[in-house]
Write a protein that holds these residues in place. Sequence first.
Motif, PDB file in Angstrom:
ATOM      1  N   GLY A   6       1.747   4.671   4.746  1.00 50.61           N
ATOM      2  CA  GLY A   6       2.841   4.944   4.119  1.00 50.61           C
ATOM      3  C   GLY A   6       4.292   5.098   4.870  1.00 50.61           C
ATOM      4  O   GLY A   6       5.273   4.895   4.062  1.00 50.61           O
ATOM      5  N   LEU A  31      -2.614   2.806  -0.257  1.00 53.27           N
ATOM      6  CA  LEU A  31      -1.379   2.581  -0.356  1.00 53.27           C
ATOM      7  C   LEU A  31      -0.671   2.345  -1.617  1.00 53.27           C
ATOM      8  O   LEU A  31       0.503   2.671  -1.916  1.00 53.27           O
ATOM      9  CB  LEU A  31      -1.025   1.964   1.044  1.00 53.27           C
ATOM     10  CG  LEU A  31       0.674   1.776   1.226  1.00 53.27           C
ATOM     11  CD1 LEU A  31       1.398   3.280   1.204  1.00 53.27           C
ATOM     12  CD2 LEU A  31       0.854   0.999   2.457  1.00 53.27           C
ATOM     13  N   GLU A  88      -3.315   9.473   1.375  1.00 50.86           N
ATOM     14  CA  GLU A  88      -4.382   8.524   1.489  1.00 50.86           C
ATOM     15  C   GLU A  88      -5.539   8.508   0.585  1.00 50.86           C
ATOM     16  O   GLU A  88      -6.196   7.705   0.108  1.00 50.86           O
ATOM     17  CB  GLU A  88      -4.876   8.290   3.115  1.00 50.86           C
ATOM     18  CG  GLU A  88      -3.915   7.823   3.812  1.00 50.86           C
ATOM     19  CD  GLU A  88      -2.939   8.695   4.516  1.00 50.86           C
ATOM     20  OE1 GLU A  88      -2.342   8.506   5.603  1.00 50.86           O
ATOM     21  OE2 GLU A  88      -2.722   9.801   3.764  1.00 50.86           O
TER      22      GLU A  88
END
Length: 418
Positions: A89, A114, A334
């Motif tokens: 990210g 992501l 995540e």
Amino acid sequence: MIAAIRKARRLEGDVMLPGDKSISHRALILGAIASGESRFRGLSSGADVRSTAHCVRALGVEVSDSAVGGVGMHGLRAPTGALDCGNSGTTMRLLAGLLAAQPFVTELRGDDSLTARPMDRVVTPLREMGAAASWPPLVVGGRMPLHGIDYVMPVASAQVKSALLLAGLFADGRTTVVEPVATRNHTELMLEAMGASVGADGRHVKVSPAERLSPLDIEIPGDLSAASFWLVAAGLVSKSRLRIRNAGINPTRMKFIELLRGIGIGVTVEGARKAGGEPVGDLAVGTAPNLRPLTINGAIAAQTIDELPVFAVAATQLPGTSRITGAGELRVKESNRIAAMAEGLAAMGADIAALDDGWVITGPRHLEGARVRSHRDHRVAMALAVAGLLADGTTEIDDAECVDISYPGFFDQLESLC
């Protein structure tokens, strides 16, 4: 990969941390637009930072394990295809800020995890600056010039703040970002070291356009978020004593240490010094003689967001009821870290209830080894490994190779300390 963790009788030795992930990302990205070669010692070798290096190369910049050949403020080249940010990210959001200010259009992609993370929080302010930006997929750039804005952030995020500061380097006029709570300031420190006009007044961070950035020559400190797992483990495993070398001790990252001390885990900082503008020191920690319950909420949760999974592990061993709230952001990391940690710790016998924005955990509880899922999230995997050190029997962690995202060699380090 399935990692098998057994209860530790004690932890003892020296820990060498990977290079700070946040600083490594920023060193590569800012080094790319410096006027000349930047040199680094201790750059993180984790998969996330490798994703940033790959993207920077695709923009026409030479990158090695220890140097970046900066091409100046206006020397980036349009990539031949979409940039692959992997699982990172930080890579996607920071590059979105930089590339929104370029004369070419760039698409930024990532893996399934992501792709599901919220990027509107960076797209919205970039549009306010006059940039062409859309999501999903994340596409930026090709519309100039940008103009500086005063932007009040609805959610605390060092990544979004950094993206706007990067865009602000190319904008007409000054850009001001107002944070709901002060977040890590690695971008500001690095920009200042490179000669940019940047400053902070409380929660207001300001940057002015830059014509040139000087190259860097820095030693990257050890990652304090990576140290969090060893600090909690040593505080809870009997007869333990660890020394963690060359850890970054930036004040914007030290709230975690304050909270550890608050629950009874004594952490001392030795040999404090500066390296590349960042404060660095050695951390010493041993088994806590007395423990107290934990309360985290609001601004404190935002300042310790990466460390909250291992705090959940610690709370299973604290007397009474611990509450960790104000951390709804964990659901869009995540993995859904709130659900993942509740699932894993409950399987090991913890008394844990998941909330929308955190957990309520009652302890101390006797933990038993179990087969648990990392959900391919590096911080969940490492936090559950710490729980495994406290549990009777063997704890098996599925998809444990995900630790390579931020901490290659984590399990080798763990074995060496037991």
